[in-house]
Design a protein around this motif. Sequence first.
Motif: not given
Length: 190
Positions: A57-81
């Motif tokens: 469960x800890x490994x899956x939570x870490x993988x999920x947090x990394x996935x969310x981080x990639x999604x947030x980086x996509x928002x930064x690249x899109x320069x949404x503000x």
Amino acid sequence: MSDQHTPADGPEPGGRESGGAGHGGGPEPAPIRFFGTTWVRHDGGYGLRRAGVAVGSLALAAAGAALLRFAFQGLEIAAVGSFVGTLVVVGFAVCSALAFRHTWAGLTGRPGPSVADGSGQGLLFIGFVGSLLAYFCRSLVEAPGEQRHRAEYEAARERYERRRGTRTGNPAARKSGAKSGAKTGAKKRR
């Protein structure tokens, strides 16, 4: 032909081989995901299973947090503000907190009215990291859901023993004893 199939030489569900209570009768313990009925006596690799659930469960939570981080980086690249970025972070944090609380309540006791009915299911799905962290934290103490299952099982065993204790003896002897007692009571009144 029957839809039910009973294995002829396999262990009974909830029997000694599967980690069940092993009593001659009465209620059987409910299995818990990943643990079966090993939670009753903490046998059958219970400790290893708990460690596996905690690590998994800890490994899956870490993988999920990394996935969310990639999604947030996509928002930064899109320069949404920064406002939209902040909304996304706060939204995931709130959903994770709600999912943690809901999952924790389900693992430790009977959850009350929940967020999971209808429209709230999306919030719990978005907050999957919180659910995984609740599983991790609970597996450090016991099998996730063991406290609730143990309370239900012990209450069922107690009810069974109480019912069984009131039915001991020969029912025919009780009926004849009750009738003879009624007759002698009627004779004494005359």
